[in-house]
Design an enzyme around this catalytic site. Structure first.
Site, PDB file in Angstrom:
ATOM      1  N   ASP A   1       5.030  13.511  -8.586  1.00 14.54           N
ATOM      2  CA  ASP A   1       4.641  13.818  -7.212  1.00 14.54           C
ATOM      3  C   ASP A   1       5.750  14.568  -6.481  1.00 14.54           C
ATOM      4  OD1 ASP A   1       2.790  13.358  -4.847  1.00 14.54           O
ATOM      5  OD2 ASP A   1       4.607  12.378  -4.132  1.00 14.54           O
TER       6      ASP A   1
ATOM      7  N   GLY B   1       0.796  -1.226   0.000  1.00 11.76           N
ATOM      8  CA  GLY B   1       0.000   0.000   0.000  1.00 11.76           C
ATOM      9  C   GLY B   1       0.824   1.269   0.000  1.00 11.76           C
TER      10      GLY B   1
ATOM     11  N   LYS C   1       5.898  18.618  -4.993  1.00 13.69           N
ATOM     12  CA  LYS C   1       6.378  18.999  -3.664  1.00 13.69           C
ATOM     13  C   LYS C   1       7.528  19.993  -3.759  1.00 13.69           C
ATOM     14  CE  LYS C   1       5.071  14.524  -1.683  1.00 13.69           C
ATOM     15  NZ  LYS C   1       5.544  13.257  -1.096  1.00 13.69           N
TER      16      LYS C   1
END
Length: 826
Positions: A687, A673, A691
């Protein structure tokens, strides 16, 4: 609790419990084993048949022959109740009584049918039968249950004279004498008395008119010299406001007679001042309790001396008086002229117009009065005629009528001794955007009244209620996106919110929740541990504008929208939300890394005191953005920020040691996960780039996402296939990744996927080698690590390190932002 010798008068009204069960329920309350054996006087006004009886009169008067069958049905219902409630013999006796009464009523109604009319005396005679039947049923049930009880037809004791404008006048001397005679002949523990009905001095049956049932309780409390009068209703007590308009209304533990009268005058559902008069005159406390929750304390209405030591607010309650019109008399010729007010009120009195509120400035330039809206036109006309000479000479400029108004009142004995009450009252109205047309306050300072537009009345009522009752520590919350992070946040709220309420009096009230399709809007608040169940059951389609308007309720002091999605559409609403005064807390990176113009627009709202908090967008729960902001705001010059910003890729390169293929480690991270459903969302570097853009902008570097040089770890040939096809084909590229690892290890380095931005605007995301002694080398699991190089931290960067991925830590970062916001709001 009362002593065994005390006298309690219980007054019961109509209930939703039907038939025999209603009598059992009432009997259980007054005879419960956990209650003292007092001389209980039950004033029974439980019957719901008064309206039905009056309807029979109406049918007979209009030659509607169905009154005959309706009367038979009514009598049959009472006979059936007697059979269900009582032993056979007693049931038969009462059935005969009801049948005899039915025959008498049939004769009266036949006369009404023949004469096509009914006098007030006839209506009062007919309407009182329900009280007689209810009292006899309850008394018979108490006797059958083994209690010493009897019933009293109030018409045999309670004597009233001709009614005045204020209502029937009680002949106290005669009523007291008759009750003493009754008590001399009856020593039963429980006396069940009919409510609502009485008789004249001539013995003619009559009623106590409007609010007569409660009036009965107060009257018999006075006649019996009761220690307390208990009024049983269907609510837990007197509420701080009308719950239909203010769902956050709370039960008032105690209030004085004066406070109750003031609130009742302005329309609150408290006892009518007239009904309380006998209790007030004899200083008998009145308690309002819930028939269906008898163990709850209810509300105590008593003298200030009796209320000493009980919890009371400066403002006891709030009420509204709708259907008001303002009549404004204005003119410079009124200044310093004696008798102006006298002429104004004389004209209104002559026309039979009641004045509800008066407002006049010290300049005497104008006088404003509030009158019932139905008399507004009459009031304007008679005042215009009264001042016609002055109007003709220009000394009075105008007589203005403003219909469609509402009086909003705040009532409390302690207002006079509490500074800032008026400030809080009018500040709450201002924050809610409500304009005030007139103001009035008596010298006792027990009441502050303001006249507002009727359209604003509910908003105004909720605003002032929130300002006093809820305080500034209530925050209205909306949550969009109950995914992994949102669900974790709900669990944290469920666990911690009660603690925050207890220790800090901070009320985090979840009033809305939404996913991509549905939403739930709640006035009183959703329990965080039940919110997902409510959302699952909802059929209300998602409407982000409606959701935001609900969360930003004007009556609540603060509102926050929590966006726990990664959705661009939701992020595109931030500007509008902030513009309407709705704070935003989010882990969603789309807005922070989106177009620079939008980012600047969002940050500009801070100057208006509206916050957009996004600490959890970088490093989840780590204080990354807060640390960077502290450096910049305290004057340090940050020259470079670099770090492992992806918990997913941190795990991959921490675990991958070359003993297993790179593709196998990626599969493992997905199974645990740690990756997005499609691992390419992490491996692409986008991603991390988002940031990095957020951090660059915090440094003061104005860059766009397109300015970041990104090294994607997704092979070009696998960028357009499905997620499953990508994982199946990834092993074919393991050799290339293994070669990079081998080169790094040969030089004594480790590989880390990092983002680097410098103050000159250069930004890149890449897989880079670092020495084994470097701070980035010794990471564990999903750790993030960020190094800040600045003027102060030139030789040794300031490092922030810790878990940077996972729903719980990300939700914790969001929660921390929420509490940080709460602190800034006071």
């Amino acid at each position: 609790m009362p002593s065994p010798s005390s006298v309690i008068v219980h007054k019961f009204g109509g209930t939703s419990v039907a038939g025999a069960e209603r009598y059992r329920h009432v009997a259980a309350i007054v005879t419960g084993a956990d209650r003292p054996r007092t001389q209980g006087i039950v004033v029974s006004a439980m019957s719901k048949v008064t309206d039905a009886l009056l309807d029979l009169v109406l049918r007979a008067r209009t030659h509607d022959d169905t009154y005959v069958a309706a009367l038979e049905s009514l009598i049959a219902r009472h006979r059936d109740t007697a059979r269900e409630l009582l032993p056979e013999g007693e049931a038969a006796r009462l059935a005969d009584v009801f049948s005899r009464d039915g025959r008498d009523l049939a004769d009266v109604l036949r006369a009404v049918w023949l004469g096509r009319g009914a006098s007030e005396l006839t209506e009062e005679l007919v309407s009182g039968y329900g009280e007689l039947w209810s009292a006899q049923l309850l008394a018979a049930h108490l006797v059958a249950a083994g209690h010493r009880a009897c019933w009293l037809d109030a018409r045999e004791v309670l004597v009233v004279s001709t009614s005045s404008e204020a209502g029937p006048r009680i002949d106290w001397a005669l009523s007291e004498k008759r009750l003493n005679d009754f008590r001399a002949a009856h020593d039963e523990e429980l006396v069940v008395i009919t409510g609502f009905i009485a008789s004249t001095r001539e013995g003619v049956p009559t009623t106590l008119k409007r609010n007569g049932s409660d009036f009965s309780g107060s009257i018999f409390g006075a006649l019996f010299g009761a220690d307390e009068i208990v009024i049983w209703t269907d609510v837990d007590g007197v509420l701080s406001a009308d719950p239909r308009r203010v769902p956050e209304a709370v039960v008032l533990e105690a209030m004085s007679y004066d406070e109750a009268c003031e609130l009742a005058y302005f329309g609150a559902k408290v006892l009518h001042p007239r009904t309380m008069e006998p209790a007030i005159a004899r200083q008998i406390p009145i308690r309002i309790k819930n028939t269906f929750a008898p163990d709850r304390p209810g509300s105590l209405i008593a003298s200030p001396a009796r209320l000493e030591g009980l919890a009371r607010r400066a403002v006891a309650g709030f009420s509204t008086f709708d259907g008001i019109a303002l009549v404004n008399l204005e003119g410079s010729g009124m200044i310093g002229v004696p008798g102006v007010a006298e002429r104004l009120f004389g004209a209104l009195r002559g026309a039979g117009v009641s004045v509800v509120l008066i407002s006049q400035g010290s300049s005497e330039h104008s006088i404003c009065v509030a009158v019932p809206e139905s008399h507004g036109g009459i009031a304007r006309d008679v005042v215009s005629r009264a001042f016609a000479p002055e109007i003709g000479e220009g000394l009075v400029q105008r007589v203005e009528l403003v219909p469609g108004q509402t009086i909003l009142a705040a009532v409390g004995d302690r207002m006079a001794h509490t500074p800032g009450v008026a400030a809080t009252f009018f500040s709450a109205l201002a924050k809610a955007g409500v304009s005030v047309r007139a103001i009035a306050q008596g010298s006792s300072e027990r009441n502050i009244s303001a006249v507002v537009d009727r359209a604003d009345s509910t908003r105004a009522l909720r605003a002032v209620h929130a300002g006093f009752v809820l305080s500034d520590r209530v925050i209205s919350l909306g949550l969009v996106g109950p995914g992994l992070v949102g669900t974790a946040l709900l669990a944290q709220l469920a666990e911690q919110a009660p603690v925050l309420r207890e220790t800090l009096r901070l009320d985090l009230r979840l009033r809305a929740i939404a996913d991509s399709k549905r939403m739930v809007l709640s006035e009183t608040g959703l329990s965080p541990d039940r919110a997902l169940i409510a959302l699952e059951a909802s059929s209300t389609p998602l409407d982000l504008d409606a959701l935001a308007a609900h969360v930003r309720a004007p009556h609540l002091p603060h509102a926050v929208m929590i966006d726990a999605t990664a959705n661009e559409t939701v992020a595109s609403h931030y500007d509008g939300w902030l513009a309407m005064g709705l704070h935003v807390v989010t882990p969603n990176k789309r807005a922070g890394a989106g177009p620079l113009s939008r980012y600047r627009s969002l940050r500009a709202h801070e100057s208006r005191g509206v916050s957009w908090l996004y600490e959890a967008t970088v490093g989840a729960g780590l204080p990354v953005i807060a640390t960077l902001r502290d450096l910049v705001r305290t004057g340090d010059r940050v020259s470079k920020v670099e770090g492992v910003l992806s918990g997913t890729l941190s795990y991959v390169f921490n675990v991958w040691d070359g003993t297993r293929p790179f593709s196998e480690v990626v599969r493992e991270a997905k199974a645990l996960g740690y990756t997005e459903p499609d691992p390419r969302d992490d491996l692409s570097g986008m991603d991390v780039a988002r940031k990095l853009v957020i951090l660059a902008r915090e440094m003061g570097v104005a860059i766009e996402l397109a300015d970041v040089e990104i090294e994607s770890l997704v092979p070009a040939a696998l960028r357009d296939v499905s997620a499953s096809a990508f994982l199946d084909a990834l092993p074919a590229h393991d050799a290339e990744m293994s070669a990079r690892l081998d080169r790094a290890r040969a030089e004594g380095n480790v590989l880390r996927y990092v983002g680097v931005v410098s103050s000159d605007g250069k930004a890149k995301v890449a897989l880079l080698p670092y020495a084994r002694t470097h701070a980035f080398a010794g990471l564990a699991a999903t750790d993030n690590v960020i190094a800040f190089t600045s003027k102060r931290y030139a030789s040794q960067p300031l490092v922030v390190r810790g878990p940077g991925a996972g729903p719980e830590v990300t939700a914790g970062g969001v929660f921390a932002d929420l509490l940080r916001l709460a602190g800034s709001l006071g």
